[in-house]
Design an enzyme around this catalytic site. Structure first.
Site, PDB file in Angstrom:
ATOM      1  N   SER A  15       0.802  -1.330   0.084  1.00  0.00           N
ATOM      2  CA  SER A  15      -0.271  -0.179  -0.099  1.00  0.00           C
ATOM      3  C   SER A  15       0.738   1.157   0.064  1.00  0.00           C
ATOM      4  CB  SER A  15      -0.848  -0.005   1.194  1.00  0.00           C
ATOM      5  OG  SER A  15      -0.166   0.033   2.451  1.00  0.00           O
ATOM      6  N   HIS A  63      -5.526  -3.976  -1.010  1.00  0.00           N
ATOM      7  CA  HIS A  63      -5.304  -3.112  -2.065  1.00  0.00           C
ATOM      8  C   HIS A  63      -5.414  -3.661  -3.474  1.00  0.00           C
ATOM      9  CE1 HIS A  63      -4.553   0.515   0.453  1.00  0.00           C
ATOM     10  NE2 HIS A  63      -3.921  -0.312   1.466  1.00  0.00           N
ATOM     11  N   LYS A  68     -12.186  -0.680   1.006  1.00  0.00           N
ATOM     12  CA  LYS A  68     -11.357   0.019   0.100  1.00  0.00           C
ATOM     13  C   LYS A  68     -12.022   0.187  -1.278  1.00  0.00           C
ATOM     14  CE  LYS A  68      -7.183  -0.415   2.455  1.00  0.00           C
ATOM     15  NZ  LYS A  68      -7.567  -1.008   3.886  1.00  0.00           N
TER      16      LYS A  68
END
Length: 396
Positions: A186, A214, A244
């Protein structure tokens, strides 16, 4: 006496962080966390959210969440193992397993919880874990909780991983050995070398564990880094977050049915925490369905990421070696990094500084997170402001 000791400890250490430029000020967003946010009454272009596909403010998902509240209420009412498992949870986990290409899946209250739950449910003091040096903090904490021997290998260094895997297995000290890696790292945006990791795992009979927080909704046409390399049948644990790219909250573990059944009876966050709320589960199910059925948002995300990267690189900024839309702008010095971030905010761009201990000392950076919802005009404004401040502070 105890209170005075605590007060002294806190005052001294908080001041030390401020002096080193390591104290993080928390900003309050007044309203929705979209591409334009308001902080202290000022509108800013938002480059700090990991709402990759813009789904956190998606109108359809909002309606689905509201409908779920009306039908099911605001809370699940119990832990999953008593009577907190709603039909909504079962449907979400079915969709997650299909989405990740596995036999089954289990949902948790957060991605952090997944790593605390899954690692310690399978690994113990008789085992060893090979962990990439740049793995997320939740992986590190999950490994510690398991009491297994933690063996860090150099970031994405396959020679080092192979050497340490061979040493661990041949030592005869451990019953099981696991290799853990982020799918997408990340802070730098680089992608794990999963094909090589799998080859090493096969050679030494390692359990394989990929945290794709991610990557889910970003790589592999949205289905994640494991899918990106077509390794669904080779990875034992696929971990991800639902907060996310998916845009809501929670996390999941996907894998073989026996693994998921084991986590349901042995992973403590599942056993001892109230289940995800009906609104969150319903919105997540709708988001997974949307990502699975259309690549439009994922393609827009990558186009915006490539555009911002090219603009910053052309200006002379160090954007590292990102292979994903994550775009770090590496400044180096912590105080300069924080000053750069403050100037960005003053000029109308919200992009937070990331400094030690999140990243190694001397590698302070502004982490830019373009999303599918940003317009070209927004990104052009950001690039122009970066140019102005970069020259002003002598960074470019």
């Amino acid at each position: 006496m105890l209170e005075k000791i605590l007060d002294r400890f806190l005052e001294e250490n908080l001041q030390a962080l401020r002096d080193q430029g390591l104290y993080n000020e928390i900003d309050v967003v007044e309203g929705a966390n979209g591409t334009i946010i308001q902080i202290k009454g000022k509108e800013l272009i938002n480059l700090s959210s990991n709402n990759y596909l813009g789904l956190a403010t998606n109108e359809k998902l909002k309606r689905v969440a509201v409908d779920a509240v009306h039908e099911y209420g605001v809370g699940a009412g119990a832990v999953r193992t008593i009577n907190g498992t709603l039909d909504l949870h079962v449907e979400l986990e079915r969709k997650l397993a299909e989405f990740k290409g596995t036999e089954a899946a289990i949902s948790y209250q957060s991605g952090f919880n997944c790593n605390m739950a899954a690692i310690s449910a399978v690994m113990d003091k008789h085992d060893a874990i090979l962990s990439d040096q740049l793995n997320h903090a939740s992986i590190i904490d999950g490994c510690r909780l398991s009491k297994a021997k933690i063996i860090a290998y150099n970031h994405s260094d396959m020679d080092d991983l192979k050497r340490k895997a061979e040493d661990a297995v041949n030592s005869g000290q451990y019953k099981k050995v696991m290799v853990i890696t982020d799918g997408v790292f990340s802070m730098d945006g680089d992608i794990a070398k999963l094909p090589e990791i799998i080859e090493i795992a096969k050679q030494f009979d390692l359990i394989t564990y990929v945290d794709d927080a991610h990557g889910s909704g970003v790589t592999g046409k949205g289905k994640g880094t494991v899918k990106h390399f077509s390794l669904e049948s080779e990875v034992d644990f696929q971990i991800g977050t639902l907060s996310k790219a998916v845009g809501v909250v929670g996390g999941y573990v996907a894998g073989k049915r026996n693994l998921i059944d084991w986590l349901k009876v042995r992973s403590r966050p599942f056993l001892f925490s109230t289940a995800l709320t009906p609104a969150d589960v319903a919105a997540t199910s709708a988001a997974i369905e949307l990502i699975a059925n259309s690549s439009e948002l994922v393609e827009k995300l990558w186009a915006n990421g490539d555009y911002l990267k090219a603009g910053l690189k052309d200006l002379g900024f160090n954007i590292g070696n990102s292979e994903t839309p994550i775009t770090p702008c590496i400044i180096g010095d912590e105080k300069l990094t924080q000053q750069f971030s403050k100037r960005l905010i003053e000029e109308g761009v919200y992009a937070k500084s990331i400094v030690f201990p999140t990243v190694p000392k001397g590698t302070g950076r502004i982490r830019n997170m373009p999303t599918a919802a940003h317009t070209k005009e927004m990104l052009d404004s950001c690039i122009a402001i970066y140019e102005k401040i970069g020259k002003e502070l002598g960074v470019i």
